[in-house]
Design a protein around this motif. Structure first.
Motif, PDB file in Angstrom:
ATOM      1  N   MET A   1       0.835  -1.198   0.000  1.00 55.47           N
ATOM      2  CA  MET A   1       0.000   0.000   0.000  1.00 55.47           C
ATOM      3  C   MET A   1       0.872   1.251   0.000  1.00 55.47           C
ATOM      4  SD  MET A   1      -3.059  -1.308   0.055  1.00 55.47           S
ATOM      5  CE  MET A   1      -4.207  -0.033   0.630  1.00 55.47           C
ATOM      6  N   ARG A   2       0.247   2.384  -0.283  1.00 58.32           N
ATOM      7  CA  ARG A   2       0.912   3.685  -0.197  1.00 58.32           C
ATOM      8  C   ARG A   2       0.318   4.424   1.000  1.00 58.32           C
ATOM      9  NH1 ARG A   2       5.596   6.185  -0.883  1.00 58.32           N
ATOM     10  NH2 ARG A   2       5.475   8.287  -1.760  1.00 58.32           N
ATOM     11  N   PRO A   3       0.960   4.366   2.184  1.00 59.68           N
ATOM     12  CA  PRO A   3       0.369   4.975   3.376  1.00 59.68           C
ATOM     13  C   PRO A   3       0.636   6.475   3.459  1.00 59.68           C
ATOM     14  CG  PRO A   3       2.428   3.918   3.945  1.00 59.68           C
ATOM     15  CD  PRO A   3       2.192   3.639   2.482  1.00 59.68           C
ATOM     16  N   VAL A   4      -0.377   7.207   3.897  1.00 58.25           N
ATOM     17  CA  VAL A   4      -0.244   8.617   4.272  1.00 58.25           C
ATOM     18  C   VAL A   4      -0.486   8.677   5.775  1.00 58.25           C
ATOM     19  CG1 VAL A   4      -1.175  10.940   4.043  1.00 58.25           C
ATOM     20  CG2 VAL A   4      -0.995   9.460   2.027  1.00 58.25           C
ATOM     21  N   VAL A   5       0.514   9.089   6.522  1.00 55.49           N
ATOM     22  CA  VAL A   5       0.495   9.038   7.980  1.00 55.49           C
ATOM     23  C   VAL A   5       0.498  10.463   8.510  1.00 55.49           C
ATOM     24  CG1 VAL A   5       1.696   8.158  10.012  1.00 55.49           C
ATOM     25  CG2 VAL A   5       1.776   6.862   7.868  1.00 55.49           C
ATOM     26  N   HIS A   6      -0.452  10.795   9.385  1.00 55.22           N
ATOM     27  CA  HIS A   6      -0.617  12.200   9.776  1.00 55.22           C
ATOM     28  C   HIS A   6      -0.851  12.375  11.272  1.00 55.22           C
ATOM     29  CE1 HIS A   6      -1.910  16.359   9.883  1.00 55.22           C
ATOM     30  NE2 HIS A   6      -3.089  16.004  10.361  1.00 55.22           N
ATOM     31  N   THR A   7      -0.140  13.325  11.857  1.00 53.18           N
ATOM     32  CA  THR A   7      -0.453  13.911  13.154  1.00 53.18           C
ATOM     33  C   THR A   7       0.460  15.126  13.338  1.00 53.18           C
ATOM     34  OG1 THR A   7      -0.787  13.493  15.517  1.00 53.18           O
ATOM     35  CG2 THR A   7       1.154  12.499  14.513  1.00 53.18           C
ATOM     36  N   PHE A   8       0.471  15.707  14.538  1.00 49.78           N
ATOM     37  CA  PHE A   8       1.351  16.838  14.807  1.00 49.78           C
ATOM     38  C   PHE A   8       2.815  16.388  14.713  1.00 49.78           C
ATOM     39  CE2 PHE A   8      -1.762  19.403  17.699  1.00 49.78           C
ATOM     40  CZ  PHE A   8      -2.536  19.681  16.579  1.00 49.78           C
ATOM     41  N   ALA A   9       3.671  17.311  14.297  1.00 47.74           N
ATOM     42  CA  ALA A   9       5.081  16.978  14.069  1.00 47.74           C
ATOM     43  C   ALA A   9       5.764  16.463  15.331  1.00 47.74           C
ATOM     44  CB  ALA A   9       5.822  18.201  13.532  1.00 47.74           C
ATOM     45  N   SER A  10       5.400  17.006  16.478  1.00 51.58           N
ATOM     46  CA  SER A  10       6.041  16.573  17.723  1.00 51.58           C
ATOM     47  C   SER A  10       5.765  15.108  18.016  1.00 51.58           C
ATOM     48  CB  SER A  10       5.564  17.436  18.898  1.00 51.58           C
ATOM     49  OG  SER A  10       4.146  17.433  18.978  1.00 51.58           O
ATOM     50  N   PHE A  11       4.595  14.617  17.603  1.00 48.93           N
ATOM     51  CA  PHE A  11       4.237  13.221  17.824  1.00 48.93           C
ATOM     52  C   PHE A  11       4.676  12.336  16.658  1.00 48.93           C
ATOM     53  CE2 PHE A  11       0.431  15.517  19.793  1.00 48.93           C
ATOM     54  CZ  PHE A  11       1.128  15.776  20.960  1.00 48.93           C
ATOM     55  N   LEU A  12       4.612  12.871  15.447  1.00 46.96           N
ATOM     56  CA  LEU A  12       4.912  12.090  14.248  1.00 46.96           C
ATOM     57  C   LEU A  12       6.406  11.856  14.072  1.00 46.96           C
ATOM     58  CD1 LEU A  12       3.957  10.805  11.573  1.00 46.96           C
ATOM     59  CD2 LEU A  12       4.079  13.082  10.543  1.00 46.96           C
ATOM     60  N   VAL A  13       7.201  12.915  14.226  1.00 47.72           N
ATOM     61  CA  VAL A  13       8.634  12.808  13.961  1.00 47.72           C
ATOM     62  C   VAL A  13       9.428  12.543  15.235  1.00 47.72           C
ATOM     63  CG1 VAL A  13      10.665  13.992  13.029  1.00 47.72           C
ATOM     64  CG2 VAL A  13       8.430  14.304  11.946  1.00 47.72           C
ATOM     65  N   GLU A  14       9.149  13.290  16.293  1.00 49.80           N
ATOM     66  CA  GLU A  14       9.960  13.159  17.504  1.00 49.80           C
ATOM     67  C   GLU A  14       9.569  11.922  18.313  1.00 49.80           C
ATOM     68  OE1 GLU A  14      11.175  17.789  18.370  1.00 49.80           O
ATOM     69  OE2 GLU A  14       9.468  16.963  19.446  1.00 49.80           O
ATOM     70  N   ARG A  15       8.287  11.792  18.642  1.00 47.64           N
ATOM     71  CA  ARG A  15       7.875  10.674  19.503  1.00 47.64           C
ATOM     72  C   ARG A  15       8.047   9.333  18.804  1.00 47.64           C
ATOM     73  NH1 ARG A  15       2.304  11.425  22.477  1.00 47.64           N
ATOM     74  NH2 ARG A  15       3.619  12.962  23.539  1.00 47.64           N
TER      75      ARG A  15
ATOM     76  N   VAL B   1      12.668  18.721  10.821  1.00 45.55           N
ATOM     77  CA  VAL B   1      13.382  18.572   9.545  1.00 45.55           C
ATOM     78  C   VAL B   1      14.820  18.123   9.801  1.00 45.55           C
ATOM     79  CG1 VAL B   1      14.228  19.816   7.513  1.00 45.55           C
ATOM     80  CG2 VAL B   1      11.887  20.204   8.320  1.00 45.55           C
ATOM     81  N   ALA B   2      15.458  18.706  10.806  1.00 50.56           N
ATOM     82  CA  ALA B   2      16.834  18.317  11.133  1.00 50.56           C
ATOM     83  C   ALA B   2      16.899  16.864  11.585  1.00 50.56           C
ATOM     84  CB  ALA B   2      17.387  19.236  12.215  1.00 50.56           C
ATOM     85  N   LEU B   3      15.906  16.421  12.333  1.00 55.11           N
ATOM     86  CA  LEU B   3      15.906  15.037  12.816  1.00 55.11           C
ATOM     87  C   LEU B   3      15.738  14.057  11.664  1.00 55.11           C
ATOM     88  CD1 LEU B   3      16.082  13.237  15.284  1.00 55.11           C
ATOM     89  CD2 LEU B   3      13.616  13.531  15.612  1.00 55.11           C
ATOM     90  N   LEU B   4      14.785  14.312  10.775  1.00 54.96           N
ATOM     91  CA  LEU B   4      14.618  13.437   9.612  1.00 54.96           C
ATOM     92  C   LEU B   4      15.835  13.471   8.702  1.00 54.96           C
ATOM     93  CD1 LEU B   4      10.895  13.776   8.456  1.00 54.96           C
ATOM     94  CD2 LEU B   4      12.042  11.764   9.396  1.00 54.96           C
ATOM     95  N   ASP B   5      16.572  14.569   8.762  1.00 56.09           N
ATOM     96  CA  ASP B   5      17.767  14.713   7.927  1.00 56.09           C
ATOM     97  C   ASP B   5      18.866  13.741   8.336  1.00 56.09           C
ATOM     98  OD1 ASP B   5      18.831  15.931   5.703  1.00 56.09           O
ATOM     99  OD2 ASP B   5      19.698  17.614   6.793  1.00 56.09           O
ATOM    100  N   THR B   6      18.738  13.130   9.520  1.00 59.81           N
ATOM    101  CA  THR B   6      19.717  12.127   9.941  1.00 59.81           C
ATOM    102  C   THR B   6      19.460  10.772   9.289  1.00 59.81           C
ATOM    103  OG1 THR B   6      18.444  11.386  11.883  1.00 59.81           O
ATOM    104  CG2 THR B   6      19.943  13.267  12.180  1.00 59.81           C
ATOM    105  N   LEU B   7      18.314  10.626   8.615  1.00 59.57           N
ATOM    106  CA  LEU B   7      17.965   9.383   7.939  1.00 59.57           C
ATOM    107  C   LEU B   7      18.205   9.520   6.445  1.00 59.57           C
ATOM    108  CD1 LEU B   7      14.626   8.536   9.791  1.00 59.57           C
ATOM    109  CD2 LEU B   7      16.956   7.797  10.363  1.00 59.57           C
ATOM    110  N   ASP B   8      18.385   8.400   5.791  1.00 58.24           N
ATOM    111  CA  ASP B   8      18.710   8.408   4.367  1.00 58.24           C
ATOM    112  C   ASP B   8      17.448   8.418   3.505  1.00 58.24           C
ATOM    113  OD1 ASP B   8      20.466   8.134   2.065  1.00 58.24           O
ATOM    114  OD2 ASP B   8      19.750   6.072   1.923  1.00 58.24           O
ATOM    115  N   GLY B   9      17.474   9.263   2.471  1.00 55.61           N
ATOM    116  CA  GLY B   9      16.518   9.123   1.392  1.00 55.61           C
ATOM    117  C   GLY B   9      15.178   9.795   1.555  1.00 55.61           C
ATOM    118  N   TRP B  10      15.013  10.651   2.551  1.00 54.72           N
ATOM    119  CA  TRP B  10      13.729  11.321   2.740  1.00 54.72           C
ATOM    120  C   TRP B  10      13.672  12.626   1.954  1.00 54.72           C
ATOM    121  CZ3 TRP B  10       9.293   9.670   5.040  1.00 54.72           C
ATOM    122  CH2 TRP B  10       9.382   8.489   5.784  1.00 54.72           C
TER     123      TRP B  10
END
Length: 303
Positions: A67-81, A121-130
């Motif tokens: 499937m092609r998932p679209v995952v949504h919530t506030f950034a503090s919960f989606l990226v950090e948590r 954005v900085a946190l996701l930047d530590t991962l490859d290919g985003w």
């Protein structure tokens, strides 16, 4: 004008009708916007409740199932948590999906620091290919969302904001900075919703302004073209998240040119007095008056 989140719900709800591979995963936040879509597609609009790690894990599982998932919530919960789940359930598993956040830096100041994520954005930047999109207008958000959903199995982050520019710019899902205006006294790169404030700040100044609605991949070629012809390059980056997030990318792009880079954005120190978005912009030095002082102080040739 509708908000970016309004446009997100309407756009993705419409895509659910035409793309049987698409699925939406929510964690209570944003559920009302998908009420009709959930009735029409109960098996592809999933609300896991306030369980953000499960939110991302479910998205990763759907991706493994094709499937092609679209995952949504506030950034503090989606990226950090849920960062570990992003790292493992998408990155380690080699799957792709579309992460869509809201309330990144201070879109809901009354929610306090628990609902702010200036480092996303900085946190996701530590991962490859985003690929990372930071639209500055609902029209741009819609265009980038459509591209993200249709981007095969790519890993895409779309950062929605309550702060918007007055006029949308043409954007492409594969990125590319736009030249807003040209000058000889330096280059200012305005990211997403910072453009209007930047344009107000540099009114009457002899500077080039580039606009970025996609920050990863970073358009180093456009930055090099903007500084071409000079014996040195002075660049100011104005980002609506953690200051300095793209400084390394700009330095890498200009490694063959003598240059200076000033990264402006949200400071690391927490603002503990929560007011309006405009008050937070002023508190972070990202309002037009503060930006003008900081830009002219760094770009001596701008006057």
């Amino acid at each position: 004008m509708d908000t970016m989140r309004d446009r997100f719900a309407a756009t993705v709800s419409g895509l659910l009708d035409t793309d049987p591979r698409l699925a939406v995963v929510l964690a209570d936040i944003g559920v009302a916007g998908f009420a009709e879509a959930r009735r029409a597609h109960p098996d592809r609009v999933i609300n896991v409740g306030i369980r953000e790690q499960l939110l991302v894990g479910t998205g990763g599982g759907l991706a493994l199932a094709g499937m092609r998932p679209v995952v949504h919530t506030f950034a503090s919960f989606l990226v950090e948590r849920a960062f570990e789940q992003i790292k493992l359930d998408f990155g380690h598993q080699g799957t792709g999906g579309v992460l869509v956040s809201a309330a990144g830096s201070y879109d809901w100041p009354a929610g306090g620091y628990t609902h702010m994520a200036p480092g996303d954005v900085a946190l996701l930047d530590t991962l490859d290919g985003w690929t990372q999109h930071v639209p500055g207008h609902p029209d741009e958000a819609e265009a980038l969302l459509r591209h993200a959903v249709g981007a095969g199995d790519a890993k895409v982050y779309v950062r929605l904001s309550a702060q918007v520019n007055t006029v949308p710019r043409p954007v492409a899902g594969d990125g590319g900075f736009l030249v807003e205006r040209q000058g000889r006294g330096g280059v200012v790169v305005a990211v997403g919703p910072m453009l209007d404030n930047v344009l107000a700040a540099v009114e009457g100044l002899d500077v080039t302004v580039l606009y970025a609605a996609t920050v990863r991949p970073f358009d180093g070629a456009a930055l090099r073209a903007a500084v071409a012809g000079g014996d040195r390059a002075d660049v100011v980056l104005v980002e609506p998240y953690l200051a300095g997030t793209s400084t390394a990318a700009a330095n890498d792009a200009l490694n063959a040119v003598p240059h200076r880079v000033l990264g402006l954005g949200v400071r690391r120190g927490e603002l503990r007095r929560y007011g309006s978005i405009e008050e937070h912009l002023a508190g972070q030095g990202l309002d037009p008056r503060s930006l003008r002082e900081r830009i002219t102080g760094f770009l001596p040739g701008a006057h």
